[in-house]
Write a protein that holds these residues in place. Structure first.
Motif, mmCIF file in Angstrom:
data_model
loop_
_atom_site.group_PDB
_atom_site.id
_atom_site.type_symbol
_atom_site.label_atom_id
_atom_site.label_comp_id
_atom_site.label_asym_id
_atom_site.label_seq_id
_atom_site.Cartn_x
_atom_site.Cartn_y
_atom_site.Cartn_z
ATOM 1 N N ARG A 60 0.842 -1.200 0.000
ATOM 2 C CA ARG A 60 0.000 0.000 0.000
ATOM 3 C C ARG A 60 0.884 1.260 0.000
ATOM 4 O O ARG A 60 0.585 2.229 -0.669
ATOM 5 N N LEU A 61 1.982 1.244 0.752
ATOM 6 C CA LEU A 61 2.878 2.403 0.804
ATOM 7 C C LEU A 61 3.576 2.597 -0.540
ATOM 8 O O LEU A 61 3.712 3.726 -1.024
ATOM 9 N N ASN A 62 4.021 1.492 -1.165
ATOM 10 C CA ASN A 62 4.652 1.590 -2.498
ATOM 11 C C ASN A 62 3.692 2.242 -3.486
ATOM 12 O O ASN A 62 4.103 3.063 -4.310
ATOM 13 N N GLU A 63 2.410 1.873 -3.389
ATOM 14 C CA GLU A 63 1.410 2.412 -4.327
ATOM 15 C C GLU A 63 1.305 3.932 -4.261
ATOM 16 O O GLU A 63 0.951 4.558 -5.244
ATOM 17 N N LEU A 154 8.963 11.060 5.544
ATOM 18 C CA LEU A 154 8.391 9.758 5.213
ATOM 19 C C LEU A 154 7.559 9.227 6.374
ATOM 20 O O LEU A 154 6.478 8.672 6.174
ATOM 21 N N GLY A 155 8.048 9.403 7.595
ATOM 22 C CA GLY A 155 7.327 8.921 8.777
ATOM 23 C C GLY A 155 5.937 9.544 8.866
ATOM 24 O O GLY A 155 4.944 8.850 9.150
ATOM 25 N N LEU A 156 5.842 10.843 8.604
ATOM 26 C CA LEU A 156 4.539 11.516 8.692
ATOM 27 C C LEU A 156 3.620 11.098 7.542
ATOM 28 O O LEU A 156 2.413 10.935 7.728
ATOM 29 N N ARG A 157 4.197 10.891 6.349
ATOM 30 C CA ARG A 157 3.376 10.395 5.219
ATOM 31 C C ARG A 157 2.881 8.984 5.502
ATOM 32 O O ARG A 157 1.727 8.650 5.227
ATOM 33 N N ILE A 158 3.761 8.161 6.043
ATOM 34 C CA ILE A 158 3.371 6.783 6.372
ATOM 35 C C ILE A 158 2.256 6.817 7.415
ATOM 36 O O ILE A 158 1.272 6.080 7.324
ATOM 37 N N ASN A 159 2.381 7.722 8.386
ATOM 38 C CA ASN A 159 1.338 7.847 9.408
ATOM 39 C C ASN A 159 -0.004 8.205 8.767
ATOM 40 O O ASN A 159 -1.030 7.612 9.097
ATOM 41 N N ASP A 160 0.007 9.156 7.831
ATOM 42 C CA ASP A 160 -1.242 9.561 7.173
ATOM 43 C C ASP A 160 -1.877 8.377 6.444
ATOM 44 O O ASP A 160 -3.078 8.133 6.565
ATOM 45 N N VAL A 161 -1.052 7.635 5.697
ATOM 46 C CA VAL A 161 -1.585 6.508 4.922
ATOM 47 C C VAL A 161 -2.126 5.437 5.869
ATOM 48 O O VAL A 161 -3.252 4.956 5.705
ATOM 49 N N LEU A 162 -1.319 5.074 6.879
ATOM 50 C CA LEU A 162 -1.725 3.969 7.756
ATOM 51 C C LEU A 162 -2.892 4.356 8.658
ATOM 52 O O LEU A 162 -3.755 3.518 8.952
ATOM 53 N N ARG A 190 19.545 6.368 -1.505
ATOM 54 C CA ARG A 190 18.176 6.780 -1.169
ATOM 55 C C ARG A 190 17.803 6.293 0.220
ATOM 56 O O ARG A 190 18.209 5.202 0.634
ATOM 57 N N THR A 191 17.003 7.072 0.933
ATOM 58 C CA THR A 191 16.483 6.650 2.235
ATOM 59 C C THR A 191 15.175 5.911 1.992
ATOM 60 O O THR A 191 14.236 6.490 1.434
ATOM 61 N N VAL A 192 15.127 4.632 2.375
ATOM 62 C CA VAL A 192 13.904 3.850 2.144
ATOM 63 C C VAL A 192 13.431 3.208 3.448
ATOM 64 O O VAL A 192 14.231 2.929 4.342
ATOM 65 N N LEU A 193 12.133 2.957 3.516
ATOM 66 C CA LEU A 193 11.561 2.252 4.665
ATOM 67 C C LEU A 193 12.077 0.814 4.669
ATOM 68 O O LEU A 193 12.084 0.156 3.626
ATOM 69 N N ALA A 194 12.495 0.321 5.829
ATOM 70 C CA ALA A 194 13.042 -1.039 5.923
ATOM 71 C C ALA A 194 12.307 -1.807 7.022
ATOM 72 O O ALA A 194 11.224 -1.407 7.455
ATOM 73 N N ASP A 195 12.881 -2.929 7.456
ATOM 74 C CA ASP A 195 12.353 -3.705 8.589
ATOM 75 C C ASP A 195 10.926 -4.202 8.315
ATOM 76 O O ASP A 195 10.690 -4.830 7.300
#
Ligand code: TMP
Ligand code: ASP
Length: 254
Positions: A60-63, A154-162, A190-195
């Motif tokens: 969903r985040l990749n999308e 990215l953290g704040l965007r991820i928060n909005d999506v999730l 590039r800084t990417v989401l991991a884990d």
């Protein structure tokens, strides 16, 4: 079958060498720890559920254009990921007071925060992942100022999506922890989401009853830990009912 080379073993996952250079296989264990390894246990089926839940969230985040290390799920417990250099800083995003924030600042659990709050912790088991500031991160060279900007944005965007994704299935996203990596690509980094993102690394409460649907059940010796993880997968529409190929869309709550 020839055993793959183990690259790293953490508390909940193992990383193996991947099929091609620059890839790794991330294996999800059923092992659970809390309070910096003080409490240890097994949550039967957790690895299978977290593999699926994290896959679903990363897709969903990749999308929506958020770069992640995720390539594809391989089987029940494994996913193929891009090899990154993990930035030794954890980013926590909080929407509602819970956990260490309630203890540190004396805010009652469940208090809605005036806005989403981002915290950084230094990744160190020996030190218990202490809270740190941007000053520490840059002074000790754990991440550069542009990387801090990337992680915050990215953290704040991820928060909005999730937040929206979980709200749609009747779950409040209280807080979560994420990790980032450096993806080296020829000249570029590039800084990417991991884990992973799963009920191990999020606080998820039922929107109606505030029932906890995450690892706090294990931390607090509550019953129904595996059932809570299953419930999250079920609501997201990814709990296989007729076998692994039975994948449905999200079950929207009224
Ligand atoms: P905290 O309230 O204990 O600081 O936790 C904040 C969020 O981070 C919560 O969703 C649980 C998650 N978390 C981890 O994933 N790993 C950890 O080591 C810790 C301490 C928290
Ligand atoms: N502190 C982690 C947690 O409670 C696990 C651990 O450090 O053992 O999620």
């Amino acid at each position: 079958m020839a055993r793959r080379r183990k690259v790293y073993e953490g508390k909940a996952k193992i990383l193996f060498e991947g099929p091609e250079p620059g890839t790794l296989v991330q294996y999800f264990k059923d092992d659970a720890t809390a309070f910096n390894n003080e409490k240890k246990g097994v949550i039967t089926g957790k690895g299978v559920l977290n593999n699926r839940i994290s896959e679903y969230i990363m897709l969903r985040l990749n999308e929506v254009g958020i770069p992640t290390h995720f390539v594809r799920r391989l089987n029940m417990r494994e996913q193929l990921i891009r090899e990154v250099e993990i930035i030794p800083v954890e980013l926590i995003v909080r929407n509602i007071a819970a956990g260490s924030m309630t203890k540190r600042l004396g805010i009652p659990e469940g208090t809605a925060l005036p806005r989403s709050i981002v915290e950084f912790c230094y990744k160190s088991d020996e030190l218990g992942d202490p809270l740190v500031t941007e000053e520490h991160i840059t002074a000790f060279g754990w991440a550069t100022p542009p990387e801090i900007d990337d992680m915050m944005a990215l953290g704040l965007r991820i928060n909005d999506v999730l937040f929206g994704l979980f709200a749609g299935v009747g779950i409040r996203l209280v807080d979560f922890k994420i990790e980032f990596g450096r993806l080296y690509n020829e000249e570029e980094v590039r800084t990417v989401l991991a884990d992973e993102i799963s009920p191990d690394s999020c606080r998820l409460w039922d929107s109606g009853s505030n029932e906890k649907l995450d690892k706090d059940r294990f931390r607090q010796d509550m019953s129904g830990v595996a059932e809570a993880y299953q419930e999250v997968a079920r609501r997201l529409g990814i709990l296989p009912e007729g076998g692994p190929r039975d994948m449905k869309g999200p079950a929207v709550m009224q």
